[in-house]
Design a protein around this motif. Structure first.
Motif, PDB file in Angstrom:
ATOM      1  N   UNK A 203       0.827  -1.203   0.000  1.00 62.10           N
ATOM      2  CA  UNK A 203       0.000   0.000   0.000  1.00 62.10           C
ATOM      3  C   UNK A 203       0.865   1.257   0.000  1.00 62.10           C
ATOM      4  N   UNK A 204       0.308   2.327  -0.531  1.00 58.56           N
ATOM      5  CA  UNK A 204       0.960   3.628  -0.576  1.00 58.56           C
ATOM      6  C   UNK A 204      -0.067   4.668  -0.113  1.00 58.56           C
ATOM      7  N   UNK A 205       0.339   5.909  -0.022  1.00 58.16           N
ATOM      8  CA  UNK A 205      -0.561   6.991   0.382  1.00 58.16           C
ATOM      9  C   UNK A 205      -0.619   7.997  -0.759  1.00 58.16           C
ATOM     10  N   UNK A 206      -1.843   8.377  -1.150  1.00 61.41           N
ATOM     11  CA  UNK A 206      -1.983   9.361  -2.220  1.00 61.41           C
ATOM     12  C   UNK A 206      -1.918  10.783  -1.662  1.00 61.41           C
ATOM     13  N   UNK A 207      -2.131  11.750  -2.524  1.00 58.92           N
ATOM     14  CA  UNK A 207      -2.040  13.164  -2.130  1.00 58.92           C
ATOM     15  C   UNK A 207      -3.066  13.557  -1.069  1.00 58.92           C
ATOM     16  N   UNK A 208      -4.143  12.788  -0.964  1.00 58.53           N
ATOM     17  CA  UNK A 208      -5.184  13.060   0.040  1.00 58.53           C
ATOM     18  C   UNK A 208      -4.980  12.241   1.311  1.00 58.53           C
ATOM     19  N   UNK A 209      -3.833  11.597   1.423  1.00 55.69           N
ATOM     20  CA  UNK A 209      -3.488  10.751   2.567  1.00 55.69           C
ATOM     21  C   UNK A 209      -4.390   9.526   2.700  1.00 55.69           C
ATOM     22  N   UNK A 210      -4.922   9.074   1.564  1.00 55.84           N
ATOM     23  CA  UNK A 210      -5.707   7.840   1.535  1.00 55.84           C
ATOM     24  C   UNK A 210      -4.791   6.686   1.135  1.00 55.84           C
ATOM     25  N   UNK A 211      -5.039   5.505   1.680  1.00 58.35           N
ATOM     26  CA  UNK A 211      -4.272   4.321   1.297  1.00 58.35           C
ATOM     27  C   UNK A 211      -4.721   3.848  -0.072  1.00 58.35           C
ATOM     28  N   UNK A 212      -3.755   3.607  -0.927  1.00 56.40           N
ATOM     29  CA  UNK A 212      -4.015   3.119  -2.285  1.00 56.40           C
ATOM     30  C   UNK A 212      -3.021   2.007  -2.596  1.00 56.40           C
TER      31      UNK A 212
ATOM     32  N   UNK B  13      -7.769  -5.283  -0.262  1.00 53.83           N
ATOM     33  CA  UNK B  13      -7.058  -4.034  -0.534  1.00 53.83           C
ATOM     34  C   UNK B  13      -6.870  -3.740  -2.030  1.00 53.83           C
ATOM     35  N   UNK B  14      -7.598  -4.500  -2.873  1.00 55.76           N
ATOM     36  CA  UNK B  14      -7.534  -4.302  -4.329  1.00 55.76           C
ATOM     37  C   UNK B  14      -6.116  -4.377  -4.875  1.00 55.76           C
ATOM     38  N   UNK B  15      -5.332  -5.316  -4.329  1.00 57.04           N
ATOM     39  CA  UNK B  15      -3.955  -5.514  -4.790  1.00 57.04           C
ATOM     40  C   UNK B  15      -3.917  -6.551  -5.909  1.00 57.04           C
ATOM     41  N   UNK B  16      -2.980  -6.394  -6.783  1.00 57.62           N
ATOM     42  CA  UNK B  16      -2.747  -7.394  -7.810  1.00 57.62           C
ATOM     43  C   UNK B  16      -2.151  -8.624  -7.144  1.00 57.62           C
ATOM     44  N   UNK B  17      -2.658  -9.812  -7.516  1.00 63.43           N
ATOM     45  CA  UNK B  17      -2.127 -11.039  -6.924  1.00 63.43           C
ATOM     46  C   UNK B  17      -2.252 -12.195  -7.903  1.00 63.43           C
TER      47      UNK B  17
END
Length: 47
Positions: free
Chosen positions: A8-17, A39-43
């Protein structure tokens, strides 16, 4: 700022993406598969 979970990462709005280019390899029915779906991750399922 909170720590991000695996893949996971954090976007400009501080949401986890999902982290771009990240892919999990997991067994069918595993906790890892559930985490990826949640978490909608590729797997990819491995044997």
């Amino acid at each position: 700022m909170d720590n991000c979970g695996l893949g996971m990462d954090v976007d400009d709005n501080y949401d986890s993406v999902p982290l771009k280019g990240f892919k999990m390899y997991c067994k069918k029915g595993s906790v890892a598969e559930a985490y990826a779906k949640e978490n909608n991750l590729s797997y990819e399922i491995i044997k």
